[in-house]
Scaffold this active site. Structure first.
Site, mmCIF file in Angstrom:
data_model
loop_
_atom_site.group_PDB
_atom_site.id
_atom_site.type_symbol
_atom_site.label_atom_id
_atom_site.label_comp_id
_atom_site.label_asym_id
_atom_site.label_seq_id
_atom_site.Cartn_x
_atom_site.Cartn_y
_atom_site.Cartn_z
ATOM 1 N N LEU A 1 11.377 -19.501 -3.860
ATOM 2 C CA LEU A 1 10.237 -18.797 -3.256
ATOM 3 C C LEU A 1 8.957 -18.968 -4.083
ATOM 4 C CD1 LEU A 1 9.470 -16.386 -1.146
ATOM 5 C CD2 LEU A 1 9.690 -14.950 -3.170
ATOM 6 N N HIS B 1 2.642 3.170 -9.024
ATOM 7 C CA HIS B 1 2.361 1.755 -9.293
ATOM 8 C C HIS B 1 3.528 1.093 -10.040
ATOM 9 C CE1 HIS B 1 -1.568 2.125 -7.649
ATOM 10 N NE2 HIS B 1 -2.053 2.870 -8.619
ATOM 11 N N GLY C 1 0.164 5.327 -4.509
ATOM 12 C CA GLY C 1 -0.410 6.605 -4.936
ATOM 13 C C GLY C 1 0.165 7.767 -4.133
ATOM 14 N N ARG C 2 0.230 7.587 -2.817
ATOM 15 C CA ARG C 2 0.759 8.669 -1.967
ATOM 16 C C ARG C 2 2.256 8.889 -2.207
ATOM 17 N NH1 ARG C 2 -1.578 6.245 3.274
ATOM 18 N NH2 ARG C 2 -2.030 4.562 1.798
ATOM 19 N N ARG D 1 -12.051 2.170 -8.335
ATOM 20 C CA ARG D 1 -11.173 3.303 -8.666
ATOM 21 C C ARG D 1 -11.476 3.845 -10.062
ATOM 22 N NH1 ARG D 1 -5.393 2.325 -5.771
ATOM 23 N NH2 ARG D 1 -6.271 1.739 -3.769
ATOM 24 N N ASP E 1 0.831 -1.210 0.000
ATOM 25 C CA ASP E 1 0.000 0.000 0.000
ATOM 26 C C ASP E 1 0.862 1.256 0.000
ATOM 27 O OD1 ASP E 1 -2.365 1.373 -0.073
ATOM 28 O OD2 ASP E 1 -2.869 1.114 2.042
ATOM 29 N N GLY E 2 0.314 2.311 -0.610
ATOM 30 C CA GLY E 2 0.966 3.621 -0.578
ATOM 31 C C GLY E 2 1.603 4.043 -1.894
ATOM 32 N N TRP F 1 -11.869 -2.239 -8.001
ATOM 33 C CA TRP F 1 -12.563 -1.889 -9.261
ATOM 34 C C TRP F 1 -13.285 -0.556 -9.141
ATOM 35 C CZ3 TRP F 1 -11.276 -4.912 -13.237
ATOM 36 C CH2 TRP F 1 -10.936 -6.242 -13.001
ATOM 37 N N SER G 1 -7.506 -5.602 -5.015
ATOM 38 C CA SER G 1 -8.566 -6.201 -4.205
ATOM 39 C C SER G 1 -9.875 -6.252 -4.990
ATOM 40 C CB SER G 1 -8.763 -5.386 -2.922
ATOM 41 O OG SER G 1 -9.439 -4.179 -3.214
ATOM 42 N N THR G 2 -10.825 -7.035 -4.465
ATOM 43 C CA THR G 2 -12.150 -7.099 -5.097
ATOM 44 C C THR G 2 -12.829 -5.730 -5.031
ATOM 45 O OG1 THR G 2 -12.935 -7.992 -2.979
ATOM 46 C CG2 THR G 2 -12.647 -9.560 -4.770
ATOM 47 N N GLU G 3 -12.319 -4.858 -4.169
ATOM 48 C CA GLU G 3 -12.904 -3.512 -4.022
ATOM 49 C C GLU G 3 -12.207 -2.486 -4.923
ATOM 50 O OE1 GLU G 3 -12.154 -5.475 -1.171
ATOM 51 O OE2 GLU G 3 -14.274 -6.018 -1.182
HETATM 52 C C1 IPE Z 1 -5.604 -2.682 -0.098
HETATM 53 O O1 IPE Z 1 -5.218 -1.378 -0.352
HETATM 54 C C2 IPE Z 1 -5.565 -3.451 -1.357
HETATM 55 C C3 IPE Z 1 -4.257 -3.592 -1.965
HETATM 56 C C4 IPE Z 1 -3.113 -3.180 -1.492
HETATM 57 C C5 IPE Z 1 -4.252 -4.279 -3.221
HETATM 58 P P1 IPE Z 1 -6.300 -0.212 -0.564
HETATM 59 O O2 IPE Z 1 -5.518 1.032 -0.736
HETATM 60 O O3 IPE Z 1 -7.227 -0.594 -1.638
HETATM 61 O O4 IPE Z 1 -7.064 -0.270 0.838
HETATM 62 P P2 IPE Z 1 -7.971 0.766 1.601
HETATM 63 O O5 IPE Z 1 -9.047 1.184 0.640
HETATM 64 O O6 IPE Z 1 -7.106 1.927 1.982
HETATM 65 O O7 IPE Z 1 -8.454 0.004 2.789
HETATM 66 C C1 IPE Z 2 -1.492 0.132 -3.389
HETATM 67 O O1 IPE Z 2 -1.294 1.494 -3.476
HETATM 68 C C2 IPE Z 2 -1.748 -0.506 -4.718
HETATM 69 C C3 IPE Z 2 -3.163 -0.845 -4.952
HETATM 70 C C4 IPE Z 2 -4.120 -0.864 -4.094
HETATM 71 C C5 IPE Z 2 -3.505 -1.205 -6.319
HETATM 72 P P1 IPE Z 2 -2.510 2.518 -3.512
HETATM 73 O O2 IPE Z 2 -2.866 2.734 -4.939
HETATM 74 O O3 IPE Z 2 -3.594 2.066 -2.636
HETATM 75 O O4 IPE Z 2 -1.827 3.806 -2.938
HETATM 76 P P2 IPE Z 2 -2.463 4.852 -1.928
HETATM 77 O O5 IPE Z 2 -2.985 4.070 -0.768
HETATM 78 O O6 IPE Z 2 -3.538 5.560 -2.680
HETATM 79 O O7 IPE Z 2 -1.321 5.740 -1.560
HETATM 80 MG MG MG Z 3 -4.116 2.377 -0.697
#
Ligand code: IPE
Ligand code: IPE
Ligand code: MG
Length: 241
Positions: free
Chosen positions: A130, A36, A22-23, A70, A19-20, A68, A64-66
């Site tokens: 691995l 990404h 985007g930020r 975005r 995660d992170g 989509w 994640s399933t969620e």
């Molecule tokens: C969780 O990250 C899913 C993945 C890293 C693939 P998200 O960025 O989608 O999670 P939330 O929305 O902050 O919980």
């Molecule tokens: C994790 O990074 C990758 C995916 C969930 C696809 P994010 O895209 O969630 O990045 P943030 O959380 O917005 O920084």
């Molecule tokens: Mg995120």
């Protein structure tokens, strides 16, 4: 720092919520997709490090399933980037000893993406290093629901007696069937939540959260997490050893 790591206590199976991205990009004034892209390169580096350290399974949350929900251009990027990436690196992947797998729903992925997954799984299935599992269109609710449906079908067909269902029956019907127990979950980027990841498998895993964004999570950060894990007293409901 590596000297502080006890090589006799290396976890067998770790999972990471990547995660992170985007930020990471936003902080630099860059578009999210650059994050990404950096995240994908980082996954390659961290997988190689895990393999060198003797970790047997690395399971990562990629989509994640969620996710989509975005904006369409971001989803489009996330569904095409891995294809470009694999085309470029597949020769070196096939020469390596990494075994690649993907788990999650398969009915909503673009055809080209599915073909790539099948090809990569087939070509690395005999590798003994691995096992890197990419969780794509993955959600625990879906995984557990799918398992329950399979178990219900077996009961209906008569190959399984409902009274014989144990926790192991459920474990064996999940996408991660046959995997070793999950020792450690890492989540990057400062969010302290699970976001529908490996809910069943996490029952007795150690959890590690770091503020570092995924593209910056390097070898040093990995070793820091492992050292932290090695300090934990895993009691499983018993008493301190
Ligand atoms: C969780 O990250 C899913 C993945 C890293 C693939 P998200 O960025 O989608 O999670 P939330 O929305 O902050 O919980
Ligand atoms: C994790 O990074 C990758 C995916 C969930 C696809 P994010 O895209 O969630 O990045 P943030 O959380 O917005 O920084
Ligand atoms: Mg995120």
């Amino acid at each position: 720092m590596k000297n502080d790591l006890d090589m006799t206590l290396i976890p067998q199976h770790i999972a990471i919520i990547l995660d992170g991205n985007g930020r990471w990009a936003k902080k630099r004034g860059l578009p999210r997709f650059v994050g990404h892209r950096r995240g994908a390169f980082n996954l390659r580096d961290i997988s190689i490090e895990c393999d060198k350290l003797g970790i047997k399974y690395l399971t990562v949350y990629c989509f994640s399933t969620e996710n989509w929900k975005r904006p369409a251009p971001e989803v489009e990027f996330l569904m095409t980037q891995p294809i470009r990436y694999f085309k470029k690196y597949k020769d070196s992947l096939y020469k390596s000893n990494l075994r690649l797998k993907a788990i999650g729903r398969r009915d909503r992925l673009p055809k080209e993406f599915l073909n790539m997954i099948n090809e990569v799984e087939e070509n690395t299935k005999d590798h003994t290093g691995l096992t890197l599992t990419l969780c794509i269109d993955y959600g625990s609710y879906n995984e557990i629901t799918t398992a329950v449906k399979k178990i219900a079908m077996e009961c209906k067909e008569g190959s399984l007696n409902p009274f014989d269902i144990t926790p192991d029956t459920i474990t064996d019907h999940l996408f991660t069937s046959g995997y070793p127990k999950l020792d450690l979950l890492i989540r990057t980027s400062g969010e302290i939540r699970i976001s529908n990841f490996l809910l069943w498998q996490l029952a007795y895993s150690e959890l590690y959260f770091t503020d570092t964004y995924w593209p910056d999570f390097n070898k040093k950060e990995l070793i820091k997490a492992l050292i932290d894990y090695q300090k934990r007293d895993r009691r499983y409901g018993g008493l301190k050893k």
